[in-house]
Design an enzyme around this catalytic site. Structure first.
Site, short mmCIF file in Angstrom:
data_model
loop_
_atom_site.label_atom_id
_atom_site.label_comp_id
_atom_site.label_asym_id
_atom_site.label_seq_id
_atom_site.Cartn_x
_atom_site.Cartn_y
_atom_site.Cartn_z
N ASN A 175 -5.97 -2.53 1.61
CA ASN A 175 -5.87 -4.08 1.76
C ASN A 175 -7.54 -4.36 1.89
O ASN A 175 -8.46 -3.78 2.37
CB ASN A 175 -5.23 -4.50 3.09
CG ASN A 175 -4.15 -4.28 3.06
OD1 ASN A 175 -3.14 -4.34 1.91
ND2 ASN A 175 -3.11 -4.52 4.13
N ARG A 198 0.85 -1.15 0.04
CA ARG A 198 -0.11 -0.02 0.02
C ARG A 198 0.79 1.43 0.18
O ARG A 198 0.55 2.22 -0.89
CB ARG A 198 -0.75 -0.18 1.09
CG ARG A 198 -1.93 -1.03 0.95
CD ARG A 198 -2.84 -0.98 2.54
NE ARG A 198 -1.95 -1.38 3.43
CZ ARG A 198 -2.36 -1.03 4.77
NH1 ARG A 198 -3.42 -0.26 5.04
NH2 ARG A 198 -1.64 -1.58 5.69
#
Length: 139
Positions: A82, A64
């Site tokens: 996520n 991320r």
């Protein structure tokens, strides 16, 4: 004249006077005054946006943060997060060439510890560039 080795008639080369060339061009241009004007140049395409789902070893490896950093370096807007199924999803919005670069060159490679096995994209509506790029909570 150039010498001829085959016995054929010699080739005569000549040049047109520049004024003669200009006159021919003018007459060709005025021969069809009703011709349509050239088509307009294609306009710059608007922003492009895609929703991306990335599969593989993509959680717990900094995917991320890496995605946000890479997207910001390409001036893309959107978000990344996520998902509970072990995938990472993102929305990438901005210049079409840069979105394509992110999806085709950067996402499939990912950060060093990742192992991307699949990238699934689908078109979505673009987001305003002023929103920037953010990391969202797990869905």
């Amino acid at each position: 004249m150039l010498p001829s080795s085959s016995g054929a008639a010699p080739i005569h080369r000549f040049r047109l006077h520049p004024r003669a060339v200009a006159a021919v061009r003018r007459s060709m241009a005025s021969a069809n005054p009703t011709a349509a004007p050239p088509p307009p140049l294609p306009s710059t395409p608007g922003p492009k946006a895609v929703h991306v789902v990335v599969k593989g070893r993509v959680q717990g490896v900094g995917f991320r943060g890496w995605t946000a950093e890479t997207a910001e370096s390409l001036d893309l807007a959107g978000w990344v997060r996520n998902r509970r199924d072990g995938t990472v999803e993102a929305l990438l919005s901005g210049d079409p060439a840069k979105v394509d670069e992110m999806v085709s060159r950067h996402i499939p490679v990912g950060p060093p510890a990742s192992a991307v096995t699949s990238v699934v994209t689908s078109p979505v509506d673009p987001v305003p560039p002023s929103l920037g790029f953010e990391i969202k909570f797990t869905l």
